[in-house]
Design a protein around this motif. Structure first.
Motif, PDB file in Angstrom:
ATOM      1  N   ALA A 277     -50.164   8.746 -21.699  1.00  0.00           N
ATOM      2  CA  ALA A 277     -48.782   9.183 -21.467  1.00  0.00           C
ATOM      3  C   ALA A 277     -47.795   8.084 -21.847  1.00  0.00           C
ATOM      4  CB  ALA A 277     -48.605   9.588 -20.004  1.00  0.00           C
ATOM      5  N   LEU A 278     -48.144   6.845 -21.549  1.00  0.00           N
ATOM      6  CA  LEU A 278     -47.270   5.721 -21.922  1.00  0.00           C
ATOM      7  C   LEU A 278     -47.124   5.618 -23.440  1.00  0.00           C
ATOM      8  CD1 LEU A 278     -45.692   3.211 -20.939  1.00  0.00           C
ATOM      9  CD2 LEU A 278     -47.830   1.941 -21.088  1.00  0.00           C
ATOM     10  N   ILE A 279     -48.238   5.778 -24.128  1.00  0.00           N
ATOM     11  CA  ILE A 279     -48.185   5.688 -25.607  1.00  0.00           C
ATOM     12  C   ILE A 279     -47.417   6.858 -26.179  1.00  0.00           C
ATOM     13  CG2 ILE A 279     -49.607   5.644 -27.684  1.00  0.00           C
ATOM     14  CD1 ILE A 279     -51.799   4.289 -26.035  1.00  0.00           C
ATOM     15  N   GLN A 280     -47.669   8.061 -25.635  1.00  0.00           N
ATOM     16  CA  GLN A 280     -46.993   9.253 -26.163  1.00  0.00           C
ATOM     17  C   GLN A 280     -45.490   9.203 -25.893  1.00  0.00           C
ATOM     18  OE1 GLN A 280     -48.208  11.504 -28.071  1.00  0.00           O
ATOM     19  NE2 GLN A 280     -50.388  10.920 -27.933  1.00  0.00           N
ATOM     20  N   SER A 281     -45.105   8.693 -24.717  1.00  0.00           N
ATOM     21  CA  SER A 281     -43.673   8.602 -24.420  1.00  0.00           C
ATOM     22  C   SER A 281     -42.982   7.644 -25.381  1.00  0.00           C
ATOM     23  CB  SER A 281     -43.468   8.139 -22.979  1.00  0.00           C
ATOM     24  OG  SER A 281     -44.006   6.839 -22.790  1.00  0.00           O
ATOM     25  N   GLU A 282     -43.635   6.545 -25.678  1.00  0.00           N
ATOM     26  CA  GLU A 282     -43.035   5.604 -26.629  1.00  0.00           C
ATOM     27  C   GLU A 282     -42.989   6.213 -28.027  1.00  0.00           C
ATOM     28  OE1 GLU A 282     -41.066   2.227 -27.664  1.00  0.00           O
ATOM     29  OE2 GLU A 282     -41.651   2.937 -25.668  1.00  0.00           O
ATOM     30  N   LYS A 283     -44.030   6.976 -28.362  1.00  0.00           N
ATOM     31  CA  LYS A 283     -44.006   7.648 -29.670  1.00  0.00           C
ATOM     32  C   LYS A 283     -42.878   8.646 -29.748  1.00  0.00           C
ATOM     33  CE  LYS A 283     -48.839   7.275 -31.103  1.00  0.00           C
ATOM     34  NZ  LYS A 283     -50.071   8.036 -31.440  1.00  0.00           N
ATOM     35  N   ASN A 284     -42.633   9.382 -28.642  1.00  0.00           N
ATOM     36  CA  ASN A 284     -41.546  10.354 -28.640  1.00  0.00           C
ATOM     37  C   ASN A 284     -40.200   9.679 -28.806  1.00  0.00           C
ATOM     38  OD1 ASN A 284     -43.359  12.462 -28.303  1.00  0.00           O
ATOM     39  ND2 ASN A 284     -43.293  12.330 -26.057  1.00  0.00           N
ATOM     40  N   VAL A 285     -40.047   8.551 -28.116  1.00  0.00           N
ATOM     41  CA  VAL A 285     -38.777   7.824 -28.248  1.00  0.00           C
ATOM     42  C   VAL A 285     -38.574   7.363 -29.681  1.00  0.00           C
ATOM     43  CG1 VAL A 285     -37.536   5.760 -27.530  1.00  0.00           C
ATOM     44  CG2 VAL A 285     -38.772   7.137 -25.830  1.00  0.00           C
ATOM     45  N   VAL A 286     -39.650   6.828 -30.272  1.00  0.00           N
ATOM     46  CA  VAL A 286     -39.533   6.353 -31.658  1.00  0.00           C
ATOM     47  C   VAL A 286     -39.275   7.512 -32.610  1.00  0.00           C
ATOM     48  CG1 VAL A 286     -40.778   5.226 -33.524  1.00  0.00           C
ATOM     49  CG2 VAL A 286     -40.940   4.335 -31.194  1.00  0.00           C
ATOM     50  N   SER A 287     -39.972   8.619 -32.364  1.00  0.00           N
ATOM     51  CA  SER A 287     -39.780   9.770 -33.255  1.00  0.00           C
ATOM     52  C   SER A 287     -38.375  10.364 -33.112  1.00  0.00           C
ATOM     53  CB  SER A 287     -40.834  10.835 -32.958  1.00  0.00           C
ATOM     54  OG  SER A 287     -40.682  11.302 -31.630  1.00  0.00           O
ATOM     55  N   GLN A 288     -37.827  10.366 -31.865  1.00  0.00           N
ATOM     56  CA  GLN A 288     -36.461  10.857 -31.697  1.00  0.00           C
ATOM     57  C   GLN A 288     -35.441   9.941 -32.359  1.00  0.00           C
ATOM     58  OE1 GLN A 288     -35.816  11.405 -27.533  1.00  0.00           O
ATOM     59  NE2 GLN A 288     -37.333  13.111 -27.344  1.00  0.00           N
ATOM     60  N   SER A 289     -35.720   8.649 -32.295  1.00  0.00           N
ATOM     61  CA  SER A 289     -34.797   7.729 -32.960  1.00  0.00           C
ATOM     62  C   SER A 289     -34.862   7.864 -34.472  1.00  0.00           C
ATOM     63  CB  SER A 289     -35.125   6.295 -32.554  1.00  0.00           C
ATOM     64  OG  SER A 289     -36.432   5.951 -32.994  1.00  0.00           O
ATOM     65  N   GLN A 290     -36.026   8.207 -35.007  1.00  0.00           N
ATOM     66  CA  GLN A 290     -36.152   8.351 -36.454  1.00  0.00           C
ATOM     67  C   GLN A 290     -35.739   9.741 -36.933  1.00  0.00           C
ATOM     68  OE1 GLN A 290     -40.189   7.402 -37.355  1.00  0.00           O
ATOM     69  NE2 GLN A 290     -39.900   5.174 -37.037  1.00  0.00           N
ATOM     70  N   HIS A 295     -41.109  18.851 -39.051  1.00  0.00           N
ATOM     71  CA  HIS A 295     -41.992  18.494 -40.170  1.00  0.00           C
ATOM     72  C   HIS A 295     -42.344  17.006 -40.142  1.00  0.00           C
ATOM     73  CE1 HIS A 295     -41.559  22.444 -42.016  1.00  0.00           C
ATOM     74  NE2 HIS A 295     -40.225  22.368 -41.797  1.00  0.00           N
ATOM     75  N   VAL A 296     -41.338  16.219 -39.808  1.00  0.00           N
ATOM     76  CA  VAL A 296     -41.605  14.779 -39.730  1.00  0.00           C
ATOM     77  C   VAL A 296     -42.575  14.476 -38.590  1.00  0.00           C
ATOM     78  CG1 VAL A 296     -40.562  12.534 -39.324  1.00  0.00           C
ATOM     79  CG2 VAL A 296     -39.398  14.212 -40.769  1.00  0.00           C
ATOM     80  N   ARG A 297     -42.402  15.106 -37.455  1.00  0.00           N
ATOM     81  CA  ARG A 297     -43.281  14.888 -36.320  1.00  0.00           C
ATOM     82  C   ARG A 297     -44.710  15.357 -36.625  1.00  0.00           C
ATOM     83  NH1 ARG A 297     -40.021  16.371 -32.842  1.00  0.00           N
ATOM     84  NH2 ARG A 297     -40.572  18.589 -32.682  1.00  0.00           N
ATOM     85  N   ALA A 298     -44.809  16.511 -37.280  1.00  0.00           N
ATOM     86  CA  ALA A 298     -46.152  16.999 -37.643  1.00  0.00           C
ATOM     87  C   ALA A 298     -46.832  16.064 -38.643  1.00  0.00           C
ATOM     88  CB  ALA A 298     -46.039  18.398 -38.230  1.00  0.00           C
ATOM     89  N   ALA A 299     -46.037  15.594 -39.598  1.00  0.00           N
ATOM     90  CA  ALA A 299     -46.604  14.645 -40.569  1.00  0.00           C
ATOM     91  C   ALA A 299     -47.065  13.368 -39.878  1.00  0.00           C
ATOM     92  CB  ALA A 299     -45.579  14.324 -41.651  1.00  0.00           C
ATOM     93  N   CYS A 300     -46.294  12.902 -38.916  1.00  0.00           N
ATOM     94  CA  CYS A 300     -46.688  11.692 -38.187  1.00  0.00           C
ATOM     95  C   CYS A 300     -47.974  11.905 -37.404  1.00  0.00           C
ATOM     96  CB  CYS A 300     -45.566  11.263 -37.239  1.00  0.00           C
ATOM     97  SG  CYS A 300     -44.080  10.656 -38.082  1.00  0.00           S
ATOM     98  N   VAL A 301     -48.088  13.095 -36.780  1.00  0.00           N
ATOM     99  CA  VAL A 301     -49.306  13.383 -36.019  1.00  0.00           C
ATOM    100  C   VAL A 301     -50.520  13.439 -36.934  1.00  0.00           C
ATOM    101  CG1 VAL A 301     -50.468  15.112 -34.603  1.00  0.00           C
ATOM    102  CG2 VAL A 301     -48.075  14.553 -34.166  1.00  0.00           C
ATOM    103  N   ILE A 302     -50.336  14.104 -38.075  1.00  0.00           N
ATOM    104  CA  ILE A 302     -51.461  14.206 -39.021  1.00  0.00           C
ATOM    105  C   ILE A 302     -51.844  12.826 -39.566  1.00  0.00           C
ATOM    106  CG2 ILE A 302     -52.129  15.143 -41.264  1.00  0.00           C
ATOM    107  CD1 ILE A 302     -50.359  17.575 -40.643  1.00  0.00           C
ATOM    108  N   GLN A 303     -50.838  12.066 -39.910  1.00  0.00           N
ATOM    109  CA  GLN A 303     -51.121  10.723 -40.428  1.00  0.00           C
ATOM    110  C   GLN A 303     -51.788   9.854 -39.375  1.00  0.00           C
ATOM    111  OE1 GLN A 303     -47.444   9.149 -41.865  1.00  0.00           O
ATOM    112  NE2 GLN A 303     -47.340  10.525 -43.661  1.00  0.00           N
ATOM    113  N   ALA A 304     -51.309   9.952 -38.129  1.00  0.00           N
ATOM    114  CA  ALA A 304     -51.908   9.141 -37.069  1.00  0.00           C
ATOM    115  C   ALA A 304     -53.371   9.537 -36.841  1.00  0.00           C
ATOM    116  CB  ALA A 304     -51.112   9.288 -35.782  1.00  0.00           C
ATOM    117  N   ALA A 305     -53.628  10.858 -36.836  1.00  0.00           N
ATOM    118  CA  ALA A 305     -54.999  11.315 -36.639  1.00  0.00           C
ATOM    119  C   ALA A 305     -55.901  10.863 -37.776  1.00  0.00           C
ATOM    120  CB  ALA A 305     -55.025  12.836 -36.487  1.00  0.00           C
TER     121      ALA A 305
END
Length: 617
Positions: A277-290, A295-305
């Motif tokens: 949850a800590l990692i995901q919350s920080e990812k959400n903050v970073v993704s909201q700032s970017q 589409h960008v969020r899905a691409a990030c998830v796919i790339q991360a996986a």
């Protein structure tokens, strides 16, 4: 009435006595180890008894300033083989040393204490821990040493980077033992728990190295205890650092997927959920700032996986290669750091030695000047002359001692070489004399029934003894008739053997007689005159057998005459049928050599030869 000493005086006496004992050059490493353990334990116990808390800090400072703790570092840096395997005492000394380094007030030497002394203590403790890693029976000792390191880190935060970048700590990390990995992680947890400001005082590089170690344990280990401890350490770091740790967690991509796939169902799912949850919350903050684009969020998830999958597969396949590369790189980097630190330490020691020498020289000259001022003016020159004479005597005594020791050592080597040569010569002479004596010993006669000297009475006595033995020890398996038959057969076989031996001896005698006859004829032919001057008388001499017989008789007569002139002790020879041999059997070859191979009369051989000549003639 005895005056009770103050606590400060007692502590000073303890430290002085301990320092004096450690300066003894004849102490072995084991004795020095035991002396340090006993001395430090007594000193700390005596200081802990007092109510005043400043006594303990004063004692630790005095131990550092007197150089006792430097002896502790030297002993801990030794290999376990030089300590005779007394690793328990070494671990105890590590615990006492870390205790003495906590709460020290070095005063003006604060920079040297924190910059040179404390890193050397950490390096010695980690070196001892690295030597205990590969010993399964020393897990408790390894835990004790790592607790000492953690206690030292809790008091001196700046040593964290030294520990994480130490080559000995890297050797500990490379170990595949689960207990070792668990103890390392627990050490950091206890350090962070004991000092809440520990992590806040670290630099970003040190925090990143500590976080890298915890996540590395999650990626490489499969033990649930190690994984749970690593997760607790990361959560503890997150609770103390707050938002400062979250950007660093994002640098480890695929961490949440690794936790979800590999570590769920191990008994610490609650901690895993909090960390994810800590990692995901920080990812959400970073993704909201970017950007909030789906589409960008899905691409990030796919790339991360995908990247996490590639990273896990690469780590699993190239774990050994990566560890080797990291170990070599860290070893090279730490070697450079150690060289720099060693150079600084050496320069500091040289500076201290120069300063102390100058101070000692200054005190000596001041004392001399004061003594000269106390003397009368007319005695100054006499005193100076006496000092010069005393110095000359000391120099001469040292030089003469050195010269005599060198001369003595060379003389000893020469004497040892001479003794070795003498022993070699004596060994060779003794061996030669032993061979000569063995050659002079006469051979033993064969012991058989028909040997010389067995008379009829002796034979009858032996037969009687045999009959008595047979009558006393009767055999129940063989009848007397069979025994008598067997005895007769044995007697017949013995008789045949004796006859065969007699025939062989007669044949040997005949051959010897023929050889002697041929030898005599050859001698006559060798001494014969040439055919050009031969006369009829000489020819008759060769045609008639009387000439050889007369020559042999003459030679035998001459030999007997020569034997009669020998000393009495050479006449003590063997006897044959009542006739004493005047020459002796042992001196016949010598006389034959003196007479040029002529026939020697008066022996058994010449009797045999005479018989053969009579037969032939």
């Amino acid at each position: 009435m005895e005056v009770k000493k103050k606590p400060e005086e007692e502590e000073n006496e303890l430290v002085s006595e301990l320092k004096r004992q450690l300066e003894n050059e004849h102490l072995t490493p084991v004795e020095k180890l035991r002396l340090l353990n006993d001395g430090l334990n007594n000193a700390l116990n005596s200081a802990a008894v007092h109510v005043n808390s400043g006594e303990l800090a004063r004692l630790k400072s005095q131990l550092y300033l007197s150089g006792v703790l430097i002896h502790c570092i030297h002993v801990l840096s030794l290999h376990p083989s030089s300590l005779w395997g007394d690793l328990s005492a070494a671990a105890t000394l590590a615990h006492l040393t870390s205790s003495c380094c906590v709460g020290v007030e070095p005063g003006p030497h604060s920079e040297t204490f924190h910059r040179l002394f404390l890193p050397s203590v950490v390096d010695a403790l980690l070196s001892l821990a690295a030597q205990l890693v590969n010993r399964a029976e020393n897990v408790s000792l390894f835990r004790k040493v790592m607790d000492s390191v953690g206690w030292l880190l809790a008091a001196h935060t700046h040593l964290t980077e030294k520990v994480l970048s130490s080559i000995h700590y890297e050797q500990i990390q490379v170990c595949d033992d689960v207990n070792v990995s668990l103890l390392c992680v627990q050490m950091w947890i206890q350090t962070c728990t004991a000092n809440s400001d520990f992590l806040s005082g670290l630099s970003d590089d040190s925090i990143l190295l500590l976080l890298n170690e915890a996540i590395g344990q999650l990626a490489l280990s499969s033990d649930s205890t190690v994984g749970g401890a690593s997760v607790r350490l990361i959560l503890l770091m997150a609770s103390q650092l707050g938002r400062c740790l979250r950007p660093l967690l994002l640098s480890f991509r695929g961490l949440d997927s690794l936790l979800h796939k590999d570590w769920r169902g191990r008994g610490f799912d609650r901690g895993i959920d909090q960390l994810i949850a800590l990692i995901q919350s920080e990812k959400n903050v970073v993704s909201q700032s970017q950007g909030s684009s789906e589409h960008v969020r899905a691409a990030c998830v796919i790339q991360a996986a995908w990247r996490s999958y590639k990273t896990r597969r690469r780590v699993k396949s190239l774990n050994r290669a990566v560890s080797v590369l990291q170990r070599k790189y860290r070893a090279r980097r730490k070697e450079q750091q150690q060289q720099k630190e060693a150079q600084l330490w050496e320069e500091e020691l040289k500076y201290q030695v120069c300063v102390r020498r100058q101070q000692a020289r200054r005190r000596f000259h001041q004392k001399q000047r004061q003594l000269l001022q106390l003397l009368p003016a007319d005695q100054v020159q006499t005193y100076l002359q006496e000092c010069e004479n005393r110095a000359a005597v000391v120099i001469q005594s040292f030089w003469r001692g050195f010269r005599e020791r060198r001369h003595y050592s060379s003389t000893q080597r020469h004497m040892l070489r001479r003794e070795r040569a003498v022993r070699t010569l004596q060994r060779g002479v003794r061996r030669f004399l032993q061979k000569r004596r063995a050659a002079k010993v006469p051979p033993l006669p064969p012991f058989w029934i028909g040997q010389k000297g067995l008379t009829d009475s002796r034979r009858a006595e032996l037969n009687r003894q045999v009959d008595e033995y047979i009558a006393t020890h009767q055999s129940f398996r063989v009848s007397p008739e069979e025994c008598s038959c067997l005895h007769e057969e044995v007697q017949l076989l013995l008789l045949s053997v004796l006859q065969t031996g007699a025939q062989q001896r007669m044949e040997e005698q005949r051959v010897e007689a023929l050889l002697a006859h041929v030898h005599t004829q050859l001698e006559l032919l060798r001494d014969a005159p040439p055919l050009s001057v031969v006369t009829e008388t000489d020819a008759d001499t060769f045609l008639s057998p009387s000439g050889p017989v007369a020559a042999r008789a003459r030679d035998a007569h001459n030999a007997i005459l020569q034997a009669s002139r020998l000393p009495w002790w050479r006449m003590l020879g063997d006897t044959d049928a009542g006739h004493v041999n005047p020459l002796g059997s042992t001196h016949v070859p010598e006389l034959e050599e003196e007479l040029g191979g002529l026939y020697i009369g008066g022996t058994v051989a010449d009797k045999k030869q005479t018989q053969v000549d009579e037969v032939k003639l």
